[in-house]
Design a protein around this motif. Sequence first.
Motif, PDB file in Angstrom:
ATOM      1  N   ALA A   1     -15.329  -0.070  -2.331  1.00 59.06           N
ATOM      2  CA  ALA A   1     -15.724  -0.528  -1.029  1.00 59.06           C
ATOM      3  C   ALA A   1     -14.991   0.487   0.049  1.00 59.06           C
ATOM      4  CB  ALA A   1     -16.430  -1.292  -0.246  1.00 59.06           C
TER       5      ALA A   1
ATOM      6  N   PHE B   1       3.524   0.859 -11.132  1.00 61.12           N
ATOM      7  CA  PHE B   1       2.558   0.438 -11.279  1.00 61.12           C
ATOM      8  C   PHE B   1       2.754  -1.092 -11.804  1.00 61.12           C
ATOM      9  CE2 PHE B   1      -0.929  -2.122 -12.305  1.00 61.12           C
ATOM     10  CZ  PHE B   1      -1.541  -2.134 -11.776  1.00 61.12           C
TER      11      PHE B   1
ATOM     12  N   THR C   1       5.204  -3.398  -7.525  1.00 61.85           N
ATOM     13  CA  THR C   1       4.182  -4.371  -7.666  1.00 61.85           C
ATOM     14  C   THR C   1       3.018  -4.186  -8.161  1.00 61.85           C
ATOM     15  OG1 THR C   1       4.225  -5.401  -5.441  1.00 61.85           O
ATOM     16  CG2 THR C   1       6.845  -5.672  -6.893  1.00 61.85           C
ATOM     17  N   CYS C   2       2.025  -3.481  -8.122  1.00 63.36           N
ATOM     18  CA  CYS C   2       0.716  -3.422  -8.040  1.00 63.36           C
ATOM     19  C   CYS C   2       0.073  -4.892  -9.194  1.00 63.36           C
ATOM     20  CB  CYS C   2       0.173  -2.136  -8.723  1.00 63.36           C
ATOM     21  SG  CYS C   2       0.789  -0.748  -8.259  1.00 63.36           S
TER      22      CYS C   2
ATOM     23  N   SER D   1       1.365  -7.242 -10.114  1.00 62.28           N
ATOM     24  CA  SER D   1       1.693  -8.841 -10.076  1.00 62.28           C
ATOM     25  C   SER D   1       0.501  -9.442  -8.659  1.00 62.28           C
ATOM     26  CB  SER D   1       3.021  -9.122  -8.737  1.00 62.28           C
ATOM     27  OG  SER D   1       2.646  -8.051  -8.003  1.00 62.28           O
TER      28      SER D   1
ATOM     29  N   HIS E   1      -2.696  -7.571  -9.643  1.00 66.13           N
ATOM     30  CA  HIS E   1      -3.776  -7.059  -9.898  1.00 66.13           C
ATOM     31  C   HIS E   1      -3.269  -7.016 -11.707  1.00 66.13           C
ATOM     32  CE1 HIS E   1      -5.776  -4.604  -6.124  1.00 66.13           C
ATOM     33  NE2 HIS E   1      -4.815  -4.428  -6.077  1.00 66.13           N
TER      34      HIS E   1
ATOM     35  N   ALA F   1     -12.925  -3.126 -11.021  1.00 66.58           N
ATOM     36  CA  ALA F   1     -13.623  -1.712  -9.822  1.00 66.58           C
ATOM     37  C   ALA F   1     -13.661  -0.397  -9.454  1.00 66.58           C
ATOM     38  CB  ALA F   1     -12.364  -1.941  -8.768  1.00 66.58           C
TER      39      ALA F   1
ATOM     40  N   PRO G   1      -4.588  -0.025   3.297  1.00 68.79           N
ATOM     41  CA  PRO G   1      -5.724  -1.152   2.830  1.00 68.79           C
ATOM     42  C   PRO G   1      -6.307  -1.638   4.549  1.00 68.79           C
ATOM     43  CG  PRO G   1      -2.786  -1.726   2.557  1.00 68.79           C
ATOM     44  CD  PRO G   1      -2.768  -0.166   3.107  1.00 68.79           C
TER      45      PRO G   1
ATOM     46  N   ALA H   1      -4.584  -8.978   2.234  1.00 70.75           N
ATOM     47  CA  ALA H   1      -3.080  -9.422   1.272  1.00 70.75           C
ATOM     48  C   ALA H   1      -2.717  -7.952   1.359  1.00 70.75           C
ATOM     49  CB  ALA H   1      -3.781  -9.532   0.382  1.00 70.75           C
TER      50      ALA H   1
ATOM     51  N   PRO I   1       0.271  -4.469   0.730  1.00 73.84           N
ATOM     52  CA  PRO I   1       1.052  -4.243   1.890  1.00 73.84           C
ATOM     53  C   PRO I   1       0.656  -2.561   1.860  1.00 73.84           C
ATOM     54  CG  PRO I   1       2.150  -5.903   0.534  1.00 73.84           C
ATOM     55  CD  PRO I   1       1.301  -5.372  -0.358  1.00 73.84           C
TER      56      PRO I   1
HETATM   57  C1  HEC Z   1       0.363  -8.580  -2.115  1.00 74.49           C
HETATM   58  C2  HEC Z   1      -0.752  -7.823  -3.479  1.00 74.49           C
HETATM   59  C3  HEC Z   1      -1.064  -6.803  -3.726  1.00 74.49           C
HETATM   60  C4  HEC Z   1      -0.325  -5.539  -3.891  1.00 74.49           C
HETATM   61  C5  HEC Z   1       1.286  -6.222  -4.577  1.00 74.49           C
HETATM   62  C6  HEC Z   1      -1.327  -4.351  -4.395  1.00 74.49           C
HETATM   63  N1  HEC Z   1      -2.480  -4.796  -4.248  1.00 74.49           N
HETATM   64 FE1  HEC Z   1      -4.239  -3.246  -4.374  1.00 74.49          FE
HETATM   65  N2  HEC Z   1      -5.234  -4.614  -3.380  1.00 74.49           N
HETATM   66  C7  HEC Z   1      -4.668  -6.384  -2.721  1.00 74.49           C
HETATM   67  C8  HEC Z   1      -6.239  -6.896  -2.403  1.00 74.49           C
HETATM   68  C9  HEC Z   1      -5.434  -8.543  -1.655  1.00 74.49           C
HETATM   69  C10 HEC Z   1      -7.042  -6.166  -2.196  1.00 74.49           C
HETATM   70  C11 HEC Z   1      -8.460  -6.394  -1.742  1.00 74.49           C
HETATM   71  C12 HEC Z   1      -8.712  -5.209  -0.874  1.00 74.49           C
HETATM   72  C13 HEC Z   1      -8.258  -5.031   0.446  1.00 74.49           C
HETATM   73  O1  HEC Z   1      -6.881  -6.672   0.976  1.00 74.49           O
HETATM   74  O2  HEC Z   1      -7.695  -4.071   1.096  1.00 74.49           O
HETATM   75  C14 HEC Z   1      -6.916  -4.696  -2.882  1.00 74.49           C
HETATM   76  C15 HEC Z   1      -7.407  -3.093  -3.306  1.00 74.49           C
HETATM   77  C16 HEC Z   1      -6.888  -2.673  -3.494  1.00 74.49           C
HETATM   78  C17 HEC Z   1      -7.779  -1.818  -4.363  1.00 74.49           C
HETATM   79  C18 HEC Z   1      -9.242  -1.314  -4.165  1.00 74.49           C
HETATM   80  C19 HEC Z   1      -9.850  -1.763  -4.960  1.00 74.49           C
HETATM   81  C20 HEC Z   1     -12.300  -2.525  -4.593  1.00 74.49           C
HETATM   82  O3  HEC Z   1     -12.177  -3.237  -5.087  1.00 74.49           O
HETATM   83  O4  HEC Z   1     -11.970  -1.515  -3.753  1.00 74.49           O
HETATM   84  C21 HEC Z   1      -7.300  -0.456  -5.286  1.00 74.49           C
HETATM   85  C22 HEC Z   1      -7.729   0.557  -5.854  1.00 74.49           C
HETATM   86  C23 HEC Z   1      -5.197  -1.244  -5.370  1.00 74.49           C
HETATM   87  N3  HEC Z   1      -5.763  -2.045  -4.677  1.00 74.49           N
HETATM   88  C24 HEC Z   1      -4.582  -0.594  -5.321  1.00 74.49           C
HETATM   89  C25 HEC Z   1      -3.067  -0.893  -6.085  1.00 74.49           C
HETATM   90  C26 HEC Z   1      -2.193  -0.419  -6.211  1.00 74.49           C
HETATM   91  C27 HEC Z   1      -1.863   0.949  -6.921  1.00 74.49           C
HETATM   92  C28 HEC Z   1      -1.031  -0.981  -5.693  1.00 74.49           C
HETATM   93  C29 HEC Z   1       0.450  -1.016  -6.202  1.00 74.49           C
HETATM   94  C30 HEC Z   1       0.549   0.752  -5.739  1.00 74.49           C
HETATM   95  C31 HEC Z   1      -1.784  -2.356  -5.040  1.00 74.49           C
HETATM   96  N4  HEC Z   1      -3.364  -2.372  -5.590  1.00 74.49           N
HETATM   97  C32 HEC Z   1      -0.928  -3.014  -4.798  1.00 74.49           C
HETATM   98  C33 HEC Z   1      -3.649  -7.078  -3.090  1.00 74.49           C
HETATM   99  C34 HEC Z   1      -2.702  -6.129  -3.615  1.00 74.49           C
END
Ligand code: HEC
Length: 230
Positions: A2, A32, A37-38, A40, A42, A60, A85, A90, A92
Amino acid sequence: MALVASGLAVALVGAAGCGKQRPDLVRGKQLFAGKATCGSCHTLSRANAHGTVGPNLDDAFAADKRNGLGVSSIQGLVEDQIAHPHRGSAMPAGLVKGNDAIDVAAYVAYAAALPGQDAGALATAVQPKIGPPAVAKGGVLTIAADPTGALSFVTKKASATAGAIKFVMPNKSPIQHNIAIQGPVTGSGPIVGSGGTSTFTANLKPGTYMFFCQVPGHEAAGMKGTLTVK
Ligand code: HEC
């Protein structure tokens, strides 16, 4: 899945598409796991990432892929999420930018919900973290397997004094491993799965040894190091 695409995000994704240079998946995987840090937060199994703060990225995008959404569309969604985001998330905003963001998004789009393991340059894209040398204490030498599932021990170097030494290899990785030595004296512990510990005791003579994992392919992939006995 979503994601609310703002007008700005759509414009950015559109602009990125104009360049038409092929994203670098190897670099995307490295970012990644590292700088971005993705991993850490995901889970993405092909990247050996097991974070639980954010959604599991295999889950997802599984339905999207089943429903025939193309990799480039998924890449666009991921780029959008990286740049924007939702407020108060959470996650950044802007962890990676420009081509870096494109490479990361392209790797996620490729790897998410894709069965099997990465091969070729992608398989070796992320090098495991190597810690300080292991030193035997009180007749015990502990050398853990890399906990992320990389084919490595947590160190490449170990030292011990001659005599009876108990080798202890905790295995917290998702993959089976053991520990063995080859040199003036040989020895090996049992192959153990996740959560197990491979141990054996050897009466070490002074010299240089290789310690390694005997599961086929693991030593060749780098799961080995040097043990110095004095
Ligand atoms: C500090 C923790 C954190 C980090 C670091 C992080 N994410 Fe996320 N991510 C989240 C959270 C919590 C969500 C849930 C949706 C939101 O809050 O936006 C999310 C949502 C997502 C989604 C959407 C998934 C869905 O089900 O809709 C994607 C794609 C994603 N992240 C990719 C990434 C990528 C690529 C990176 C690295 C560049 C990354 N994230 C780094 C915490 C993180």
